[in-house]
Motif scaffolding. Structure first.
Motif, PDB file in Angstrom:
ATOM      1  N   SER A   1       0.829  -1.202   0.000  1.00 58.91           N
ATOM      2  CA  SER A   1       0.000   0.000   0.000  1.00 58.91           C
ATOM      3  C   SER A   1       0.862   1.251   0.000  1.00 58.91           C
ATOM      4  N   ASP A   2       0.271   2.350  -0.448  1.00 57.40           N
ATOM      5  CA  ASP A   2       1.023   3.589  -0.651  1.00 57.40           C
ATOM      6  C   ASP A   2       1.699   4.112   0.611  1.00 57.40           C
TER       7      ASP A   2
ATOM      8  N   SER B   1      -3.401  -9.423   1.464  1.00 58.60           N
ATOM      9  CA  SER B   1      -3.283  -9.401   0.000  1.00 58.60           C
ATOM     10  C   SER B   1      -2.559 -10.637  -0.531  1.00 58.60           C
TER      11      SER B   1
ATOM     12  N   LYS C   1      -1.948  -5.839   6.219  1.00 58.89           N
ATOM     13  CA  LYS C   1      -2.399  -5.585   4.851  1.00 58.89           C
ATOM     14  C   LYS C   1      -1.700  -6.525   3.872  1.00 58.89           C
TER      15      LYS C   1
END
Length: 494
Positions: A78-79, A115, A111
């Motif tokens: 993620s960013d 994923s 996260k």
């Protein structure tokens, strides 16, 4: 001498178990057969990190790394995650250890686990977060969409019990609109409604980038959160001082709310304004009866909101019918054959009482599964609407009610009461002679409320069992609940 040096080096590598050796092989990139390229964002800049691993070890975590002819895996985190954080995942694969200290550190790893379908890592991370979470972690957890059921329950429980402390945490001001909505949807909070509304105003001002609040921008920022603010629980003075001039709503809508606070007329309310007049439960008071009775003694200015809707103390909470209970109005000893068939207040709707203005006519149907005599009814009395918060008015008023019962063909009978009644109480109205009711026959009862005033309509269950007899209070099979001030039917089975 050289041989001795070689021997010492060899011995040091043999120290420790298989886990230590595996980790050493990763650190030294010995015999690796899998390259993992992780891309992410660190300090607002694109970042990339390459890890050389062993396919057999990483394959323990996910099938993603277990391809027979696979030599490289490209991952994008993620960013807001530094690719270096993936080292925590690798260490876990090699050593079964989670090298983390805070929930904030665990969330980006969680996260990745979600994923990449690393189910065991995900489970262990959630256990770690539950163990280390505290009120400083609440807003991070609530803002994280993949937090899971257990973490959600913990965060909401912490928010309910330590609301004041949580609202003082700086991260509250930067939480998302959806997170704010979670807060406002809770029915138990450790703050007053005024404190909660003030916190929402602070959140709105912060997210408005310091510009003065205007109704249009406030509605855009708050969205559906605005519908959860219980303005009707405030006093007129509180609403005028803290809400009307804040820019949260327009001056026209603020005026309509003030009119409602002084008259109880819901017809003038803007459609988005929450109609609930009872505050959320205080932390530690899960029983609505205890909470509402406690609030009754508070000295407030609001003619409607300050008269916190109370549940009569004699209302049943477990059985569907509570028998032989004497009323405050009727002190004489009741006939032992009489049974009060109480319509229990539905706890799902205890926060949503309806209020109506009289004179008015209310209809209710009644059917019993066994022949009985209808002795009368117990009803809610009016609640006092103070026009002046400092005024001292009588605790009684003159009530006037007529009850008509209609059944098959010519069956009709009436009971009337005209006399004093206590505000916020109840009243027993009896027929001069008990009315004999046949089994399994619907009877229509009309309550003519003649005295001008206001009544609370609680949502009550329409099916009551008492002494093995089924008593129904509504003819419409599709309607399982009905809101009106009729508390109980008084029956006799002799």
């Amino acid at each position: 001498m050289a041989n001795n040096t070689h021997s010492k080096t060899k011995d040091s590598r043999l120290q420790g178990g298989i886990v230590d050796h595996l980790w050493l092989m990763f650190e030294k990139s010995m015999n690796t057969d899998l390259t993992i390229v992780v891309r992410g964002n660190h300090q607002n800049q694109q970042a990339l990190k390459v890890f050389r691993c062993h396919k057999l070890v990483m394959g323990r975590l996910s099938k993603l790394f277990d391809g027979e002819h696979m030599s490289q895996v490209n991952l994008t985190v993620s960013d807001d995650t530094d690719p270096k954080a993936f080292l925590v995942v690798i260490r876990y694969a090699y050593t079964d250890m989670l090298v983390l200290t805070t929930v904030e550190e665990a969330i980006p790893i969680h996260k990745v686990a979600c994923s990449c379908e690393m189910h065991q890592l995900k489970k262990d991370l959630e256990a770690f977060m539950l163990k280390t979470a505290n009120k400083e972690s609440v807003w991070n957890l609530l803002s994280y969409s993949n937090r899971g059921v257990n973490l959600t329950e913990w965060a909401q429980s912490c928010l309910a019990q330590e609301t004041k402390a949580c609202l003082q945490i700086p991260k509250f001001l930067s939480c998302s609109q959806s997170t704010l909505q979670i807060l406002l949807s809770l029915q138990q909070l450790d703050v007053t409604e005024l404190e909660l509304i003030q916190a929402v105003i602070r959140w709105t001002q912060h997210n408005n980038k310091g510009r003065p609040l205007e109704p249009k921008s406030s509605k855009e920022l708050l969205g559906l959160c605005l519908n959860h603010l219980r303005f009707l629980c405030l006093t007129p003075a509180e609403f005028s001082r803290h809400v009307a001039q804040s820019g949260l709503i327009s001056k026209e809508d603020a005026l309509m709310v003030l009119i409602n606070l002084n008259t109880g007329d819901e017809a003038v309310l803007p459609p988005y304004v929450c109609k609930i007049r009872t505050p959320r439960q205080e932390s530690g008071h899960s029983d609505p009866v205890s909470r509402l009775l406690k609030e009754k003694n508070k000295d407030t200015e609001s003619p409607i909101a300050a008269k916190k809707i109370k549940i009569e103390q004699e209302e049943p909470t477990v059985p569907l019918a509570w028998e032989d209970e004497a009323s405050d109005t009727n002190k004489e000893k009741l006939n032992e054959s009489e049974v009060f068939c109480y319509r229990r207040i539905d706890q799902k709707f205890v926060h949503l009482p309806q209020i109506f203005r009289t004179p008015k006519n209310v209809r209710m149907d009644l059917k019993i599964s066994k022949r009985a005599a209808l002795v009368g009814f117990k009803l809610e009395t009016q609640f006092k609407l103070l026009r002046n918060a400092n005024a001292t008015e009588s605790s009684t008023y003159k009530e006037s009610i007529c009850i008509d019962v209609k059944g098959n063909a010519t069956l009709t009978q009436a009971a009337c009461y005209s006399g004093p009644a206590n505000y916020d109480g109840h009243l027993d109205i009896r027929f001069k002679r008990p009315l004999k009711l046949e089994a399994d026959v619907w009877y229509s009862i009309y309550f003519d409320m003649r005295c001008p005033g206001f009544y609370k309509n609680y949502v009550r269950q329409n099916l009551v069992y008492t002494k093995g007899v089924e008593v129904k209070f509504n003819r419409d099979k599709n309607c399982t609940h009905s809101a009106n001030p009729i508390m109980a039917a008084i029956l006799s089975f002799n």
